[in-house]
Design an enzyme around this catalytic site. Structure first.
Site, PDB file in Angstrom:
ATOM      1  N   ALA A   1       0.864  -1.181   0.000  1.00  0.00           N
ATOM      2  CA  ALA A   1       0.000   0.000   0.000  1.00  0.00           C
ATOM      3  C   ALA A   1       0.901   1.232   0.000  1.00  0.00           C
ATOM      4  O   ALA A   1       2.058   1.166   0.431  1.00  0.00           O
ATOM      5  CB  ALA A   1      -0.888  -0.023   1.233  1.00  0.00           C
TER       6      ALA A   1
ATOM      7  N   GLU B   1       4.681  -4.707   7.618  1.00  0.00           N
ATOM      8  CA  GLU B   1       3.871  -3.664   8.262  1.00  0.00           C
ATOM      9  C   GLU B   1       4.277  -3.337   9.693  1.00  0.00           C
ATOM     10  O   GLU B   1       4.272  -2.169  10.086  1.00  0.00           O
ATOM     11  CB  GLU B   1       2.386  -4.052   8.229  1.00  0.00           C
ATOM     12  CG  GLU B   1       1.742  -3.920   6.856  1.00  0.00           C
ATOM     13  CD  GLU B   1       1.859  -5.160   5.994  1.00  0.00           C
ATOM     14  OE1 GLU B   1       2.622  -6.081   6.366  1.00  0.00           O
ATOM     15  OE2 GLU B   1       1.185  -5.229   4.960  1.00  0.00           O
TER      16      GLU B   1
ATOM     17  N   GLU C   1      -0.476  -9.358  -0.073  1.00  0.00           N
ATOM     18  CA  GLU C   1      -1.897  -9.559   0.235  1.00  0.00           C
ATOM     19  C   GLU C   1      -2.756  -9.673  -1.030  1.00  0.00           C
ATOM     20  O   GLU C   1      -3.682 -10.475  -1.080  1.00  0.00           O
ATOM     21  CB  GLU C   1      -2.394  -8.416   1.126  1.00  0.00           C
ATOM     22  CG  GLU C   1      -1.785  -8.478   2.526  1.00  0.00           C
ATOM     23  CD  GLU C   1      -1.998  -7.199   3.318  1.00  0.00           C
ATOM     24  OE1 GLU C   1      -1.603  -6.113   2.833  1.00  0.00           O
ATOM     25  OE2 GLU C   1      -2.567  -7.280   4.417  1.00  0.00           O
TER      26      GLU C   1
ATOM     27  N   GLY D   1       0.752  -4.956   1.049  1.00  0.00           N
ATOM     28  CA  GLY D   1      -0.424  -5.084   0.181  1.00  0.00           C
ATOM     29  C   GLY D   1      -0.140  -5.874  -1.093  1.00  0.00           C
ATOM     30  O   GLY D   1      -1.067  -6.419  -1.699  1.00  0.00           O
TER      31      GLY D   1
HETATM   32  N1  CAA Z   1       4.545   3.172  -1.024  1.00  0.00           N
HETATM   33  C1  CAA Z   1       4.904   4.305  -1.651  1.00  0.00           C
HETATM   34  N2  CAA Z   1       6.008   4.411  -2.431  1.00  0.00           N
HETATM   35  C2  CAA Z   1       6.769   3.323  -2.545  1.00  0.00           C
HETATM   36  C3  CAA Z   1       6.460   2.102  -1.929  1.00  0.00           C
HETATM   37  C4  CAA Z   1       5.283   2.047  -1.123  1.00  0.00           C
HETATM   38  N3  CAA Z   1       4.882   0.927  -0.513  1.00  0.00           N
HETATM   39  N4  CAA Z   1       7.438   1.211  -2.212  1.00  0.00           N
HETATM   40  C5  CAA Z   1       8.309   1.844  -3.013  1.00  0.00           C
HETATM   41  N5  CAA Z   1       7.902   3.120  -3.221  1.00  0.00           N
HETATM   42  C6  CAA Z   1       8.572   4.156  -4.012  1.00  0.00           C
HETATM   43  C7  CAA Z   1       9.784   4.725  -3.280  1.00  0.00           C
HETATM   44  O1  CAA Z   1       9.376   5.735  -2.369  1.00  0.00           O
HETATM   45  C8  CAA Z   1      10.598   5.261  -4.425  1.00  0.00           C
HETATM   46  O2  CAA Z   1      10.047   6.493  -4.842  1.00  0.00           O
HETATM   47  P1  CAA Z   1      11.022   7.732  -5.212  1.00  0.00           P
HETATM   48  O3  CAA Z   1      11.832   7.240  -6.371  1.00  0.00           O
HETATM   49  O4  CAA Z   1      10.064   8.804  -5.554  1.00  0.00           O
HETATM   50  O5  CAA Z   1      11.854   7.957  -4.006  1.00  0.00           O
HETATM   51  C9  CAA Z   1      10.343   4.237  -5.542  1.00  0.00           C
HETATM   52  O6  CAA Z   1       9.144   3.563  -5.186  1.00  0.00           O
HETATM   53  C10 CAA Z   1      11.455   3.226  -5.673  1.00  0.00           C
HETATM   54  O7  CAA Z   1      11.652   2.638  -4.392  1.00  0.00           O
HETATM   55  P2  CAA Z   1      13.092   2.492  -3.695  1.00  0.00           P
HETATM   56  O8  CAA Z   1      13.980   3.616  -4.127  1.00  0.00           O
HETATM   57  O9  CAA Z   1      12.874   2.315  -2.242  1.00  0.00           O
HETATM   58  O10 CAA Z   1      13.599   1.149  -4.395  1.00  0.00           O
HETATM   59  P3  CAA Z   1      14.616   0.085  -3.773  1.00  0.00           P
HETATM   60  O11 CAA Z   1      14.932  -0.865  -4.867  1.00  0.00           O
HETATM   61  O12 CAA Z   1      15.727   0.752  -3.070  1.00  0.00           O
HETATM   62  O13 CAA Z   1      13.756  -0.689  -2.652  1.00  0.00           O
HETATM   63  C11 CAA Z   1      11.826  -1.817  -1.775  1.00  0.00           C
HETATM   64  C12 CAA Z   1      12.647  -1.461  -3.042  1.00  0.00           C
HETATM   65  C13 CAA Z   1      12.620  -2.769  -0.891  1.00  0.00           C
HETATM   66  C14 CAA Z   1      10.540  -2.505  -2.257  1.00  0.00           C
HETATM   67  C15 CAA Z   1      11.485  -0.540  -1.014  1.00  0.00           C
HETATM   68  O14 CAA Z   1      10.939   0.418  -1.918  1.00  0.00           O
HETATM   69  C16 CAA Z   1      10.504  -0.741   0.081  1.00  0.00           C
HETATM   70  O15 CAA Z   1      10.866  -1.228   1.132  1.00  0.00           O
HETATM   71  N6  CAA Z   1       9.217  -0.346  -0.125  1.00  0.00           N
HETATM   72  C17 CAA Z   1       8.217  -0.409   0.876  1.00  0.00           C
HETATM   73  C18 CAA Z   1       7.733  -1.838   1.060  1.00  0.00           C
HETATM   74  C19 CAA Z   1       6.720  -1.915   2.174  1.00  0.00           C
HETATM   75  O16 CAA Z   1       7.019  -1.644   3.319  1.00  0.00           O
HETATM   76  N7  CAA Z   1       5.479  -2.307   1.833  1.00  0.00           N
HETATM   77  C20 CAA Z   1       4.414  -2.408   2.765  1.00  0.00           C
HETATM   78  C21 CAA Z   1       3.621  -1.148   2.791  1.00  0.00           C
HETATM   79  S1  CAA Z   1       2.440  -1.125   4.096  1.00  0.00           S
HETATM   80  C22 CAA Z   1       1.111  -1.993   3.548  1.00  0.00           C
HETATM   81  O17 CAA Z   1       1.108  -2.571   2.476  1.00  0.00           O
HETATM   82  C23 CAA Z   1      -0.059  -1.968   4.488  1.00  0.00           C
HETATM   83  C24 CAA Z   1      -1.150  -2.881   4.173  1.00  0.00           C
HETATM   84  O18 CAA Z   1      -1.115  -4.050   4.436  1.00  0.00           O
HETATM   85  C25 CAA Z   1      -2.374  -2.349   3.587  1.00  0.00           C
END
Ligand code: CAA
Length: 263
Positions: free
Chosen positions: A63, A131, A111, A108
């Site tokens: 998400a 999360e 999920e 998500g």
């Molecule tokens: N939400 C918003 N933006 C996201 C995102 C997310 N979940 N995941 C990645 N992005 C964005 C980053 O902010 C980045 O944007 P910018 O270029 O504008 O900075 C772009 O995507 C590329 O990401 P990274 O530079 O971080 O890429 P990376 O290769 O270094 O890392 C990754 C990849 C490990 C997937 C890392 O992006 C990451 O950890 N993302 C978050 C993953 C996460 O925690 N997901 C769970 C979200 S909570 C949820 O889903 C709740 C629920 O159950 C409903």
């Protein structure tokens, strides 16, 4: 649509979540568009769906953390409901949905794959529920579907530790059915979808409903659900043609797609 593309290849529909700049993270607009896309699928001409993500790096990275970062308690709950409503629509969609997980499937992303009937992935895929590291619970069905898919103990371990796992471990614990190279993944997903689409569509739909509905109730009730859906197949063109072909030993005909019949 800005974030979803939909292609139709004969009986197979391919939904691609297309927000590569954010690794296909699910914000409200993506969820709304996914919901609208499902509403528009022509169930008279589509027998199986494939869900995948755009690009070579990510299926869905979760998400949208930016959108969630300022939510109040009430808004957080509403955002969870928005995701859950779409994912439930996917889970109960009348035809099978294959998740072709082509990279990150976090939060998500994991999920939404769990809301699909079948998961296959590329060898660079990574699954996890990060999360609790963000100060929240999985909110799009992860606390419910992960345990049902891989067992309570393993689901609790993954959710409490927020540890991400690679494709080989996902295969080992039964989270995915198969792992392919990036290049092979979509071809394999399509091959499976075409195989499903060749079978009697009413029977395939009834199998999905019987399995899904039966898992919600005890075995006595589940068996009754099966009986009704089994009985429902009789007198259909599919059943007459399918059994007729077998009894006539007509192998040619047996391989033909049994015509779709509206109920
Ligand atoms: N939400 C918003 N933006 C996201 C995102 C997310 N979940 N995941 C990645 N992005 C964005 C980053 O902010 C980045 O944007 P910018 O270029 O504008 O900075 C772009 O995507 C590329 O990401 P990274 O530079 O971080 O890429 P990376 O290769 O270094 O890392 C990754 C990849 C490990 C997937 C890392 O992006 C990451 O950890 N993302 C978050 C993953 C996460 O925690 N997901 C769970 C979200 S909570 C949820 O889903 C709740 C629920 O159950 C409903």
């Amino acid at each position: 649509m800005e974030f979803i593309t939909y292609e139709q290849e004969e009986f197979v529909g391919i939904i691609t979540i297309n927000r590569p700049k954010a690794l296909n993270a699910l914000n409200s607009s993506v969820l709304d568009e996914l919901n609208a896309t499902l509403d528009q699928v022509d169930l008279n001409t589509t027998r199986c769906l494939i869900l995948t993500g755009a690009g070579e790096k990510s299926f869905v990275a979760g998400a949208d953390i930016g959108e969630m970062s300022t939510l109040t308690k009430a808004e957080g709950e509403a955002f969870g409901k928005k995701g859950n409503d779409v994912f439930r629509k996917l889970e109960t969609f009348p035809i099978p949905v294959i998740a072709a997980v082509n990279g990150f499937a976090l939060g998500g992303g994991c999920e939404i794959s769990l809301s699909c009937d079948i998961r296959i992935c590329s060898d660079n895929a990574m699954f996890g529920q990060p999360e609790v590291g963000l100060g929240i619970t999985p909110g799009f069905g992860g606390t419910q579907r992960l345990a049902r898919a891989i067992g309570v103990g393993m689901a609790k371990q993954l959710i409490y530790t927020a540890r991400n796992i690679k494709a080989d471990e996902a295969l080992r614990i039964g989270l995915v059915n198969a792992v392919y190279t990036q290049e092979e993944l979509m071809a394999q997903a399509k091959k499976m979808a075409v195989t499903i689409a060749k079978n009697a569509p009413i029977a395939v739909r009834n199998c999905k409903k019987a399995i899904n509905d039966g898992l919600q109730v005890d075995m006595d009730q589940a068996i009754v659900i099966e009986e009704k859906l089994f009985g429902d197949c009789f007198e259909t063109e599919d059943q007459k043609a399918g059994m007729g072909n077998f009894l006539e030993k007509d192998k040619e005909k047996k391989l033909k797609v049994v015509p779709f019949q509206n109920k």
